[in-house]
Design an enzyme around this catalytic site. Structure first.
Site, PDB file in Angstrom:
ATOM      1  N   PRO A 299      12.409  -1.698 -14.064  1.00  0.00           N
ATOM      2  CA  PRO A 299      11.724  -2.178 -13.104  1.00  0.00           C
ATOM      3  C   PRO A 299      10.045  -2.076 -13.438  1.00  0.00           C
ATOM      4  CG  PRO A 299      12.467  -0.180 -12.300  1.00  0.00           C
ATOM      5  CD  PRO A 299      13.194  -0.393 -13.616  1.00  0.00           C
ATOM      6  N   CYS A 300       9.654  -2.762 -14.397  1.00  0.00           N
ATOM      7  CA  CYS A 300       8.240  -2.825 -14.852  1.00  0.00           C
ATOM      8  C   CYS A 300       7.163  -3.280 -13.528  1.00  0.00           C
ATOM      9  CB  CYS A 300       7.916  -3.378 -16.084  1.00  0.00           C
ATOM     10  SG  CYS A 300       8.595  -5.206 -15.789  1.00  0.00           S
ATOM     11  N   HIS A 301       7.905  -3.954 -12.706  1.00  0.00           N
ATOM     12  CA  HIS A 301       7.048  -4.514 -11.454  1.00  0.00           C
ATOM     13  C   HIS A 301       6.606  -3.677 -10.570  1.00  0.00           C
ATOM     14  CE1 HIS A 301      11.086  -4.395 -10.096  1.00  0.00           C
ATOM     15  NE2 HIS A 301      10.447  -4.219  -8.454  1.00  0.00           N
TER      16      HIS A 301
END
Length: 184
Positions: A151-153
């Site tokens: 989950p880089c967001h």
């Protein structure tokens, strides 16, 4: 290798899964299915380009129109569950990415960032054990091939603004809003 593309509120979302041989240990040589790439696109070729060359499969069997099986079905179910409110579902799916030692470790650390939690790149670098490696931490986000599953967001610029996102800031905003804690 198998792929599928799902319809989500944020647009088409594709997943690439392949059986990858295990290296070392008691399971050396046995292939296990792993998510290699995922993102908000229906262009599977663009996702394959993100996969490290040592992991990149040569051909794809699309599961669109048929029921996905195995890990591909589990990954598709996890994406649906995410959009139905189980924001931790993608984190329970096995993912494999390859790079240098720091980036590989940084992706593992990124998977530990919980839904609803937001970190700055500086805070993320601290969690990786290298507080001065802010640019390297940002690079791990930029090179992440398995969006949503890694989950880089959830990582923001040091000033708290959104920064970049391969699939566009409107999708990043939507994901963060979806994961925001509901006031009681």
């Amino acid at each position: 290798m198998q792929t599928t593309t799902l319809t989500t509120p944020d647009g088409p979302f594709s997943v690439v899964v392949a059986a990858v041989p295990a290296v070392g240990g008691a399971t050396a040589g046995l292939a296990t299915e792993q998510v290699l790439a995922a993102g908000w696109t229906d262009d599977v070729g663009s996702l394959l380009a993100l996969v490290h060359p040592t992991l990149r499969p040569s051909g794809a069997d699309r599961a669109d129109g048929t029921a996905p099986a195995g890990l591909l079905a589990e990954a598709a179910d996890a994406v649906r569950a995410y959009y139905d409110g189980d924001h931790g579902a993608p984190g329970r799916i096995p993912v494999l990415q390859a790079s240098g030692p720091y980036r590989t470790h940084a992706w593992d650390v990124l998977r530990e960032v919980k839904p609803g939690e937001r970190l700055t790149y500086s805070e993320y670098a601290v969690r990786t054990g290298r507080p001065a490696a802010v640019r390297a931490a940002a690079g791990a986000c930029a090179m992440n091939a398995a969006a949503l599953f890694v989950p880089c967001h959830r990582i923001l610029r040091t000033d708290g603004t959104l920064g970049g996102f391969r699939y566009g800031l409107p999708i990043k905003e939507s994901l963060l809003a979806r994961e925001a804690p509901v006031p009681k």
